[in-house]
Design an enzyme around this catalytic site. Structure first.
Site, mmCIF file in Angstrom:
data_model
loop_
_atom_site.group_PDB
_atom_site.id
_atom_site.type_symbol
_atom_site.label_atom_id
_atom_site.label_comp_id
_atom_site.label_asym_id
_atom_site.label_seq_id
_atom_site.Cartn_x
_atom_site.Cartn_y
_atom_site.Cartn_z
ATOM 1 N N GLY A 1 0.712 -1.332 0.246
ATOM 2 C CA GLY A 1 -0.129 -0.007 -0.198
ATOM 3 C C GLY A 1 0.837 1.177 -0.007
ATOM 4 N N ASP B 1 5.682 -2.651 -11.099
ATOM 5 C CA ASP B 1 5.356 -2.286 -9.798
ATOM 6 C C ASP B 1 5.885 -3.307 -8.651
ATOM 7 O OD1 ASP B 1 3.426 -4.274 -10.365
ATOM 8 O OD2 ASP B 1 1.952 -2.945 -9.813
HETATM 9 N N1 LIG Z 1 1.569 9.720 -2.122
HETATM 10 C C1 LIG Z 1 0.079 9.014 -1.704
HETATM 11 N N2 LIG Z 1 -0.770 10.050 -1.265
HETATM 12 C C2 LIG Z 1 -1.941 9.526 -0.859
HETATM 13 N N3 LIG Z 1 -2.495 8.554 -1.501
HETATM 14 C C3 LIG Z 1 -1.712 7.851 -2.187
HETATM 15 C C4 LIG Z 1 -0.521 8.211 -2.368
HETATM 16 N N4 LIG Z 1 0.222 6.907 -3.252
HETATM 17 C C5 LIG Z 1 -0.825 6.061 -3.233
HETATM 18 N N5 LIG Z 1 -1.759 6.276 -2.653
HETATM 19 C C6 LIG Z 1 -3.085 5.653 -2.492
HETATM 20 O O1 LIG Z 1 -2.931 4.520 -1.700
HETATM 21 C C7 LIG Z 1 -3.484 3.438 -2.060
HETATM 22 C C8 LIG Z 1 -2.408 2.418 -2.328
HETATM 23 O O2 LIG Z 1 -1.709 2.897 -3.583
HETATM 24 P P1 LIG Z 1 -0.889 1.766 -4.434
HETATM 25 O O3 LIG Z 1 -2.059 0.707 -4.914
HETATM 26 O O4 LIG Z 1 -0.280 2.310 -5.667
HETATM 27 O O5 LIG Z 1 0.017 0.916 -3.462
HETATM 28 P P2 LIG Z 1 0.750 -0.336 -3.801
HETATM 29 O O6 LIG Z 1 2.263 -0.143 -3.184
HETATM 30 O O7 LIG Z 1 1.094 -0.493 -5.466
HETATM 31 O O8 LIG Z 1 0.116 -1.447 -3.052
HETATM 32 P P3 LIG Z 1 0.257 -2.949 -3.134
HETATM 33 O O9 LIG Z 1 1.449 -3.201 -2.227
HETATM 34 O O10 LIG Z 1 -1.168 -3.506 -2.279
HETATM 35 O O11 LIG Z 1 0.542 -3.513 -4.564
HETATM 36 C C9 LIG Z 1 -4.198 3.752 -3.530
HETATM 37 O O12 LIG Z 1 -5.671 4.034 -2.877
HETATM 38 C C10 LIG Z 1 -3.563 5.014 -3.889
HETATM 39 O O13 LIG Z 1 -4.544 5.962 -4.524
#
Ligand SMILES: Nc1ncnc2c1ncn2[C@@H]1O[C@H](COP(=O)(O)OP(=O)(O)OP(=O)(O)O)[C@@H](O)[C@H]1O
Ligand SMILES: Nc1nc(=O)c2ncn([C@H]3C[C@H](O)[C@@H](CO)O3)c2[nH]1
Length: 213
Positions: A14, A86
């Site tokens: 996340g 990713d």
């Molecule tokens: N810098 C940020 N500020 C606020 N919200 C964010 C930010 N970056 C990501 N998010 C939100 O946080 C959530 C998680 O982001 P994301 O899915 O890109 O994470 P991830 O690291 O790819 O997750 P996972 O480990 O589950 O694959 C999403 O709802 C995204 O819109």
């Protein structure tokens, strides 16, 4: 293939890996490799009972990622087309070591080594991290049904695991550029200037011979 940008975004659950990968892909016009979370049929059960479901879950992630990497190698990297992903395949080790029993992990490691020995190796890792509170808030906001049972203790352990793993990774792979960003301090979603700062650093460290956009 060393001079073809192959960038991976890594960090705990996340933290924003997919979000930042998309932004990098859009900016540099690179192909994107995104993990499809819903594909792992064991993940929901895993969060309910880690001991019971860890082996199936970790093996599924490993096999899926192996196939995805084979495909991006065939379709993009070997045709000299850059890729941003990713995840890095090494994340399997972080998760598997946390959840598998030692005897299972030893077997898993053998399979991991065999599967990854001839895989393309990224030339840049972007390591995002953030505090437990930030991760919990983002996971909650995203609201994936499958993740409703993630325990804060498990998340916190993974945060520490990532820090230790990345420290060791940098020592073992000085040839791979690691750019580290603190997601509590930088907000590449809301602040254009924060995103620009990240993009500039990536640009600066792209393999030699890659021109600015
Ligand atoms: N810098 C940020 N500020 C606020 N919200 C964010 C930010 N970056 C990501 N998010 C939100 O946080 C959530 C998680 O982001 P994301 O899915 O890109 O994470 P991830 O690291 O790819 O997750 P996972 O480990 O589950 O694959 C999403 O709802 C995204 O819109
Ligand atoms: N156990 C386990 N092993 C992995 O290799 C792994 N990679 C990702 N995940 C979990 C984190 C998010 O919930 C969701 C999306 O990243 O999948 C994993 N879980």
């Amino acid at each position: 293939m060393k001079h073809i940008p192959f960038i991976t975004v890594e960090g705990p659950i996340g933290v924003g890996k997919t979000t930042l990968s998309k932004q990098i892909s859009e900016h540099f016009q690179y192909n994107i490799l995104r993990e499809i979370v819903d594909e792992n049929p064991f993940l929901g059960k895993f969060y309910e009972d880690i001991n019971e479901w860890s082996f199936q879950t970790e093996m599924f992630f490993l096999c899926n990622r192996y196939k995805q990497l084979e495909d991006i190698n065939k379709n993009f990297l070997s045709n000299h087309q850059p890729v941003v992903a990713d995840y890095h395949i090494f994340k399997n080790l972080i998760f598997a070591q946390r959840s598998l029993q030692p005897n299972q992990y030893a077997k898993y490691l053998n399979i991991y080594d065999i599967l990854t020995e001839d895989m393309p190796v990224p030339n840049m890792v972007i390591y995002l991290h953030a505090s437990l509170d930030t991760l919990l808030a983002r996971i909650k906001k995203r609201g994936r049904e499958i993740e409703k049972n993630i325990s804060p203790v498990y998340l916190e352990q993974l945060l520490t695991d990532y820090h230790l793993f990345m420290k060791e990774f940098q020592l073992k792979h000085p040839d791979v550029k690691v750019l580290e960003f603190n997601g509590d301090e930088l907000d590449f979603v809301k602040n254009e200037s924060d995103l620009k700062a990240i993009i500039n650093q990536i640009q600066e460290h792209l393999p030699k011979g890659v021109k600015a956009k």
